[in-house]
Every structure is written in structure tokens, then in C-alpha cells.
Design an enzyme around this catalytic site. Structure first.
Site, PDB file in Angstrom:
ATOM      1  CD  GLU A  87     158.573  21.959  59.034  1.00 39.75           C
ATOM      2  OE1 GLU A  87     159.341  22.536  58.226  1.00 39.75           O
ATOM      3  OE2 GLU A  87     157.829  21.013  58.711  1.00 39.75           O
TER       4      GLU A  87
ATOM      5  CB  SER B 183     103.460  61.532  52.341  1.00 36.40           C
ATOM      6  OG  SER B 183     102.563  61.902  51.329  1.00 36.40           O
TER       7      SER B 183
END
Length: 977
Positions: free
Chosen positions: A107, A404
Site C-alpha cells: 500500500e 397457583s
């Protein structure tokens, strides 16, 4: 004048000096023109540069979009949150040097020499672009950008390909070089550059292509990544493997050319390409089983209402997905996996089992696992299948009635804490009232029967609805609601909403105005597990910013909301649920290890729950169908033997399977706190043992200090006589006791009965249905009716001709009452055993009640050891030829009450373990061929109630397990399973 003509007449040549003078003028003009152009161009370029500078974005510190990461309790990555760019920052020192050199080689080979702009590379790029414009074969456009210029573009500019953007790139690059060192620029570049897909930065690229951290990359892998940078889409190894390898080879050659790599090593690497290992966890997909948990984490972070529960500020989507937050959670991935696995093992098979069809839709389910000592939510599953992110999470969003499971929280726990009740407190399981329109008794139990006076321990284990309502009546609904809120339930008071609220008796049966979520119920049970200490749930433990600084940390509120001793008693009661109660068939006592829990099933079987806990963990399980379009669907039912899906079924099965995976040895038991003591009590009345309490009914249990059993006051001696009461469908007669008075027919008997502390209502249209609507111990209750005198009626036997002949507190005799030569006017009824209507069992051939163990054919009480053929009292051991009471173990041939074991052919009450062939009451195990109440486990061919296991061939109520060939009700047994 001299002649200037040439001989040939042509004009004379100009002198050389004049010719040079004209050329110079042209050159000067050309130069001036060039200078003018240059000056003009420079002016224009300067103006362009100035314009580009004016539009330059505000230069600021490097702050790229970063991926936020969710971690489990062990620091492992669970999920990554990203929008368009998936990026995680890493330090340069964590990136291998070979990988850095590979990127620099391809690069920006002069990266360490230039000042942000590489003139040589820029000139080469211009010449390459000119050739491309002129159509020179093999030429291509080049940007000439350095690593610094690429960083400027990635961090601060757009990707527009314009001269202005290129100029801005260079301007920012120069500023970056002035502000940062080369290593800092390289680090920022490697953390921002695009590597294909949503992977931005080398860490995201390493994860996406190789499922590893950037620090673990090899040179072979780094060279491949470096080659991708030229065109991530064109050279993606996922779609163009050959092209990616060609670019990798170029990178390796450049590294050799620039001295980063030995040629031989480069050739070796070219022949040994890396292996791709795509990441399983990406921003676009979630394959980890903690997806429901992740959903809830995101909801907490973005939903203001949910965030407020955890004292957490909300984050905008941009903050959550782009600021690199590190979100640490309490998630235990192994427990999450186990929960999900067990749901899929059990739910489909249970659906077929309970419906009898493989085509039945599998219900949904939700499970929450918490460490109640810390409040940490370890696992959370919100459905059977996670189809997409942020879908409907039933563990946190489904508000359903708890059935319950709420009873211990709003009825029994406050009764212990406020009223001093305990496991041995006697509660009347009988119909306390009528329903709102007065057409039925309310509430009914799951088995459609009532068992009468029972201990709290028993009614909780068997989940009796009527007993729970009576308990809440004693506590008051307002106090019950207050305790529910203390435990974290979102209950609605009458003050908050006068019309729709939970401040009523239906609260204890789980009939709520807005419902509760599995997470809320599980957390509430966690308070019991911690003996009254409430610790707010913890899902997210801490949040760090991208720099690792803690910006939020969980500090759950810890508060003792219930007395430890009261909570310990409640837990001790609920241990029995797992050992002996409604879910015991599935838990099988859970190895006998210390654990407590409760089932819950809502009306019409829409929801089924089980929530159980140990001293450190609580696990809540809910099952049910979604209420699509507001329609509530019943859980699967039918199948072999006609099964109803209840909390005691699949939810308990799931809980047990999960807990068996969580524990390979017994968890620690709860330490008994101060303020709890053991004491003896009479199981018939809950009071102190007395001479009136049968020895086998003297039990030991735990009590709050200061609330130990009180002196006995419930027993009462009365003179009674039997009168016809009911006639069964086959014409058989059932008798009952009424109070005797002078002038009545029949021979009076003196019995010790119970003065019931409560009243119960009869069914408005079926008042004499003793099998369904009367408490099973109604015959033990002191009658309220008197016999009707007849003209010239006899006076019966000797003794007091009326009702009460003495109570335990009033009688001089420990057995109480008077004794005549014709019978027993003050006999002691030692038959308070069993849990059915009458607690004995056998074959009853007569219409009698006989609680003893022996053969009784006469009219006497024979509790002793000997033969009693008369109606006398014989307290010794041997043969008593007179009419007496024999407290030994005799053969009793009179027609009275015999507490021994044997055959009773007379007209008596017979609760022992005899053979009973008459129309009496026999609650034991055996065959009943008469018209009797028979709650044991017999074969009953008469008109009787048999809640145990056996055959019932007459018109009766038969809620037990067995065959019912009559016109009764057959159920699977058990309230709120």
C-alpha cells in the site's frame, strides 16, 4: 549610397543580429505566455485549493465508528452490535510485525519517508492516469494515495472520486503527519480500512475470514488480507479464491523486493495458502444459543421503561451500534444451552403425549434461571424458536396469569409473617362462599372435592384452592397484595385502579388484572430462596466505553423484605411440594435433595407453570400458547388416559431435567434461622396434644417462637343419634348423625367430635352432594341439627339426654363423659386418621362407622386388648363378657365403635382398616359394596366417593386414578397440577 541588391536581384539578407532578435521576441512571448498560464493556473489551483480548504471537514481526534460487543459472565464474546461498519480497535503492538509489513509493502512502500504525500508515487499515478486517458493498453487509473491519505479519507471524508476530495485528502494527510507519529497513523489506518462486507479494521477482518484475533494472524494470512485491500469485493476469498491468491502472491513478491521477506520463504508461502474459517458470530447472524438473552440486553439498553428497572440510562441506536461499548452480562452460556436443549427434548414429545396426535402444534415455553443470592440472570429463553432478532420474548414480555404459583407469595407467606401461622396451622379446605351470581360454591378445587380441616403443609402440597382463599381472607387481600409487591410483582391496588385491580380474593388463585412475566415470577420466588432477602435482577453487570473505562456498573438493591424465620417456614412447607405434592410424580422427590417449588395451572388450562429453587438457584418454567388475536388456547389435552397439561406435568418435567444437569450433588440446605422452634401438635386440630388427640395424630413441626400450639379447645363430646340422610341412585340409604334429645327414636351415642372453627356454604341447587360440595370430614363435625322427638319415643340409653356431655376442658375423665350399663355415653373417638372423608379402609358390609382394628358386632367401643361381648368399659387386657368399653385390641361382637382392625357388620362409623360390607363410611383400602363415603384406595361398587385408585361402578364422584363405570367424574387427581 551603397548598392544593397544581390546580383540576382533578390533582397539582401538581414544581418544575423536582427534574426536572433526576432527569435528572442517569440521566445519571450512564449515564455511570458507560459508564465501567464502558470501564474493563472497557479492562481486557479490556489483558488481551488483554497476552496477545498474552506470546505474541509472540521478536523478532530480520530473517532471511527466502532462495534459494540456483548460478553458473557466469563468475558467471552457473545454478540457484536454494528450498523454499516463492523469494527473493533486493536493496538498496533497486538498486530504481528509481518502483517504490518505486508500492508506497507503493497500500500505505501515509502510510508516511513514521506510527509503524508508521496511525490514520486503521486507523479507515477498522474502518468498512469494520462496513459489510461490516452488509451494506452495495460494502463489503469491510480490514486497515488499514501496510507496517511487513505486514513484521511476513511476517517474524515467521503468516498467521492473528485479532484476536490483528493486535494482535501492531501491537506488532511499533512495535518495528520504533523499531529501523529508514524506508528500511530499505521495503527489508526489498520483499524479503519475496509476489508470487505461489514468488516472494517484488521480485527474485524481476522474474525470474519479466519475466526481469530488479529494478534493471532500468521504472515500467510496477513498477506492474503493485505492483497484484499486493493479491491475487497473483487478479491474476496469467499467469492474469488484464485484472484485473492494472485494478489497474495504479489504482496509476497513486494515484501521480498523491499527486504521484508526471504525469497525462499515467499515461495514456500505461495505453495501453502491459508485455510479460511468464516466467523460464526457476525453482525448479520446470531448462531449462539443466547439469542433470547441478547434480545433482552438490547431491549434494556434501548427501551426507557425497561432501562429504568435497572437504573440504567438508554442508548440511541447510534451510540449502541457505533461507539464501541463493551457490555458485560451475567449470562452463563452453558446453562443457556442446557435450557434450550431440554425444551426441545421435552416439549414436542409432551405435546404428542398429552394430545394423542403428532399434528398438534407444540406450545410455546419460557425459562428463566437466576442466582437469587446475587440477582444475576444466568439464562433466559423466551420461546421454542428464535426466528429473528428482537422478536417477542415470552420470558420478559408475555404477561400471563400465574395460577397457583402465586399462592405462597400473597397468602401463605403473609399469613406466616403477619398472623404467626405455620406448617401445622389447620386451614379448612371447604367451600367458603358462593360465586358472584350465587349459582355455585367458590372456589372449587381442581379435583372437584373438599378435604376439610388440613394443615398448611398439606394444603400447599396439594394446592387446594379453597384453603388458599380462606388464608387470604384471614390475611386480607390488601395485605396479600402488599406482600406481592414487596416481592417485586407488578400488582395493581384498588387505589391505583378502582375498576381493574388485584385487591380481591381471586388474587391468591392467580386471577390478575395485567398478569406477570416469567422473569418477574422467577425473581419473586428468588426472594423466598434467599429467605426474604430481595435482590433486584441483574442482566448487565457493567458497561465500558471503547477505552475500557467503566461508565455503568450494576448495583442491585438488596433489601430484607420478609422476616427470615417466616420465609424459612414457607420454604420448609414448599419442600414438601417437591417431595410429596402435586409435582412429585415428575420430580420423584428430586433425589431427596433440598429444593422447594410450586405448580400453577390457570383456568381452562391456558397456562402451566412450575417454579422451583434451591439455596442458590431459582428456575421458572412457563408453557402455553400465544394469545394470537386475543384468543386464549387450551394446552394439549386428551391422549392416552385423557390427560390435562398442567403445571405438575411438562413444566415440572422440564424443571427436573434442567436441575439434573445443573447439579451433580446435593445443594446446600437452608440454614434454620433464630426464631423457629420445634413443638408437638395434634394434627386433627393444630393445638397442643391432649388426651383427646389420638397418639398417631401427635406430630412434630416447626413454629415461630411465640406461636407454638395452644391448649386444646376444639374437641367436644356430644350425644348423637343416626338418622337417614340420603338415598343413592340404586336405593341405598346413607345416614348421618344429629344431636340427640329426649323423645327421639334410636339409641344415643356419645361421641367426641370437632367444633369446626369455620363455616362452609352449601351448593345453592345441589346442597346434599356430599361427595363434591361438602368437606370430606363433615361427619367429624359437631352436628347443628337435633333429632325430632316422636310421641311416646324412647329415651335411649342412659346418660345425659342431649347434646354436649363434656369437653376436654370440662370433663373429669381423660376420656370424658358418662358410662352406663347399656353403652358408652362419653366415649373417646380415636379415629382422627387419614386424609380422606373417613381415614380407614376395607370392606364395609354394614352402614356403620368403626375406627378400630377388630371384629365389632355389638354396641360398644372396644379400644383395648381382649374380647368384649357386651356394652361395658374394660380398660384392661383380656376378655370382658359385659357391655363395656374395652380399650385393648379385642374382638368386639357388639354393634358399636371398634377402633381395632377387622370386620364390622353393624351400623357404625368405621374409619379403621376393616372389612366393611355395609353402607357406612370406610376411607381405607378395600372393597366397599354399600352406600358409603369411601376416600381411600379401594374397589368401590357402591354409591360412594373414592378419590384414590380403584374401580367405581356406581354413580359417584371418582377423581382418583382408576376405572369409572358409573355416572361420576373421572379426573387425574390433584389441584392445580
Amino acid at each position: 549610397m551603397p548598392n544593397t541588391q544581390r546580383p540576382n536581384g533578390s533582397p539582401p539578407k538581414r544581418p544575423p543580429g536582427k534574426k536572433r532578435s526576432r527569435r528572442r521576441r517569440w521566445l519571450l512571448f512564449a515564455f511570458l505566455l507560459f508564465v501567464s498560464v502558470m501564474i493563472g493556473g497557479a492562481g486557479l489551483a490556489g483558488a481551488y485549493v483554497y476552496n477545498a480548504y474552506q470546505d474541509l471537514p472540521t478536523f478532530h481526534e480520530f473517532d471511527p465508528d466502532l462495534t459494540s460487543v456483548i460478553y458473557d459472565r466469563y468475558g467471552n464474546k457473545v454478540y457484536e452490535l454494528a450498523m454499516d461498519e463492523h469494527r473493533t480497535l486493536v493496538d498496533l503492538e497486538d498486530i504481528p510485525v509481518d502483517v504490518r509489513n505486508a500492508v506497507i509493502a503493497v500500500e505505501d512502500r515509502r510510508f516511513y519517508q514521506h510527509f503524508g504525500i508521496d511525490p514520486i508515487r503521486l507523479a507515477g499515478a498522474v502518468w498512469s492516469d494520462v496513459k489510461y486517458i490516452l488509451g494506452v493498453p495495460g494502463s489503469q487509473l491510480e490514486g497515488g494515495s499514501t496510507i496517511t491519505m487513505q486514513l484521511a479519507r476513511n476517517a474524515f471524508l467521503t468516498l467521492d472520486q473528485t479532484i476536490k476530495r483528493k486535494v482535501q485528502e492531501m491537506l488532511i494527510a499533512v495535518q495528520l503527519e504533523r499531529r501523529y507519529t508514524k506508528p500511530e497513523i499505521l495503527e489508526q489506518y489498520l483499524n479503519t480500512v475496509a476489508w470487505g462486507g461489514q468488516a472494517y479494521g484488521i480485527e474485524a477482518a481476522a474474525q470474519m475470514y479466519f475466526s481469530k484475533h488479529a494478534s493471532e494472524l500468521t504472515l500467510s494470512e496477513g498477506a492474503l488480507l493485505a492483497g484484499i485491500l486493493k479491491g475487497p469485493s473483487e478479491y474476496s476469498p469467499f467469492t474469488n479464491w484464485e484472484g485473492a491468491l494472485e494478489r497474495r502472491a504479489i504482496v509476497l513478491d513486494l515484501m521480498v523486493e523491499q527486504g521484508y521477506l526471504d525469497p525462499a520463504e515467499a515461495e514456500r508461502l505461495k505453495n501453502d495458502p491459508p485455510e479460511l474459517r468464516p466467523a460464526e458470530i457476525t453482525p448479520a447472524t446470531v448462531t449462539f444459543t443466547g439469542d433470547w438473552y441478547v434480545d433482552y440486553v438490547i431491549q434494556i439498553l434501548t427501551d426507557p421503561e425497561e432501562a429504568a428497572k435497572y437504573n440504567l440510562i438508554t442508548f440511541s441506536p447510534e451510540e449502541l451500534y457505533q461507539k464501541g461499548l463493551r457490555i458485560y452480562t451475567a449470562l452463563d452460556p452453558e446453562k443457556q444451552r442446557i435450557v434450550q436443549e431440554k425444551l426441545w427434548e421435552i416439549m414436542p414429545a409432551a405435546t404428542v403425549e398429552y394430545s394423542g396426535s403428532e399434528d398438534t402444534e407444540v406450545p410455546e415455553a419460557a425459562v428463566v434461571v437466576m442466582d437469587h443470592t446475587t440477582g444475576e440472570v444466568l439464562a433466559l429463553v423466551g420461546g421454542m424458536e428464535h426466528k429473528h432478532m428482537l422478536g417477542f420474548n415470552r420470558a420478559t414480555q408475555a404477561r400471563r396469569d400465574p395460577g397457583s404459583t402465586i399462592k405462597p407469595l400473597v397468602a401463605y407467606l403473609p399469613a406466616i409473617d403477619l398472623l404467626g401461622w405455620g406448617p401445622a396451622t389447620i386451614i379448612d379446605d371447604s367451600p367458603p362462599r358462593l360465586n358472584q351470581d350465587g349459582t355455585n360454591v367458590w372456589p372449587e378445587n381442581y379435583e372437584y372435592n373438599y378435604q376439610g380441616l388440613k394443615t398448611m403443609r398439606w394444603v400447599v402440597e396439594q394446592s387446594r384452592n379453597a384453603a388458599a382463599v380462606r388464608t387470604l381472607e384471614a390475611v386480607t387481600p390488601s395485605k396479600g397484595l402488599e406482600y406481592g409487591k414487596k416481592l417485586g410483582l407488578p400488582l395493581v391496588s384498588r387505589e391505583e385502579n378502582p375498576v381493574y385491580n388485584d385487591e380481591n380474593l381471586a388474587l391468591t388463585l392467580g386471577g390478575l388484572s395485567r398478569g406477570v412475566t416469567p422473569l418477574e415470577m422467577t425473581a419473586a420466588y428468588g426472594v423466598l430462596g434467599s429467605l426474604g432477602q430481595k435482590t433486584d435482577p441483574v442482566v448487565i453487570t457493567r458497561i465500558e466505553n471503547k477505552y475500557g473505562e467503566v461508565i455503568w456498573e450494576a448495583r442491585p438493591k438488596v433489601e430484607q423484605v420478609v422476616d427470615r424465620a417466616s420465609a424459612w417456614l414457607m420454604v420448609d412447607v414448599m419442600k414438601g411440594v417437591i417431595q410429596r405434592g402435586t409435582p412429585a410424580a415428575e420430580t420423584k422427590g428430586w433425589h431427596g435433595w433440598p429444593a422447594a417449588g410450586k405448580t400453577g395451572t390457570t383456568e381452562d388450562w391456558h397456562d402451566a407453570w412450575f417454579i422451583g429453587f434451591t439455596s442458590d438457584l431459582v428456575v421458572g418454567v412457563w408453557t402455553g400458547y400465544d394469545n394470537d388475536d386475543g384468543v386464549r388456547r387450551r394446552l394439549p389435552h386428551g391422549g392416552q388416559g385423557w390427560k390435562n397439561w398442567t403445571g405438575a406435568g411438562p413444566p415440572t418435567r422440564i424443571w427436573t431435567a434442567i436441575m439434573d444437569e445443573f447439579y451433580d450433588e446435593s445443594p446446600a440446605d437452608w440454614e434454620r434461622p433464630r426464631g423457629v422452634v420445634q413443638a408437638q401438635y395434634c394434627e386433627v386440630t393444630g393445638n397442643q396434644p391432649s388426651d383427646w388427640c389420638p397418639q398417631d395424630q401427635i406430630k412434630t413441626d416447626w413454629f415461630l417462637v411465640g406461636h407454638e400450639p395452644r391448649p386444646e379447645t376444639w374437641f367436644q363430646q356430644v350425644q348423637v343419634v343416626q338418622v337417614p340422610f340420603l338415598t343413592t341412585s340404586d336405593g341405598r340409604e346413607v345416614k348421618k348423625y344429629v344431636l340427640w334429645q329426649e323423645g327421639c327414636e334410636g339409641t344415643p351415642e356419645t361421641l367426641t367430635l370437632i367444633k369446626r372453627p369455620t363455616t362452609w356454604v352449601k351448593h345453592p341447587t345441589n346442597p346434599n352432594n356430599i361427595w363434591r360440595y361438602w368437606p370430606a370430614d363433615w361427619w367429624k363435625e359437631v352436628p347443628t341439627e337435633y333429632c325430632t322427638p316422636v310421641a311416646g319415643g324412647g329415651s335411649g340409653g342412659a346418660g345425659s339426654p342431649g347434646g354436649n356431655t363434656g369437653t376436654p376442658a370440662e370433663s373429669d375423665s381423660p376420656r370424658g363423659g358418662q358410662n352406663s350399663d347399656t353403652g358408652n355415653a362419653g366415649g373417646w373417638m380415636n379415629w382422627w386418621t387419614g386424609s380422606g372423608t373417613v381415614p380407614g379402609g376395607g370392606i364395609n358390609a354394614g352402614g356403620n362407622i368403626s375406627p378400630g382394628n377388630g371384629t365389632n358386632s355389638g354396641g360398644s367401643i372396644s379400644p383395648g386388648n381382649g374380647t368384649n361381648s357386651g356394652g361395658n368399659f374394660s380398660p384392661g387386657n383380656g376378655t370382658n363378657p359385659g357391655g363395656s368399653i374395652s380399650p385393648g385390641n379385642p374382638t368386639n361382637s357388639g354393634g358399636g365403635i371398634s377402633p381395632g382392625t377387622g370386620t364390622n357388620a353393624g351400623s357404625s362409623i368405621f374409619p379403621g382398616n376393616p372389612t366393611n360390607s355395609g353402607g357406612g363410611i370406610s376411607p381405607g383400602t378395600g372393597t366397599n359394596v354399600g352406600s358409603s363415603i369411601f376416600p381411600g384406595n379401594p374397589t368401590s361398587s357402591g354409591g360412594s366417593i373414592s378419590p384414590g385408585g380403584g374401580s367405581n361402578s356406581d354413580a359417584s364422584l371418582f377423581p382418583g386414578s382408576g376405572a369409572n363405570s358409573g355416572n361420576g367424574r373421572a379426573g387425574s387427581g390433584g389441584s392445580n397440577r
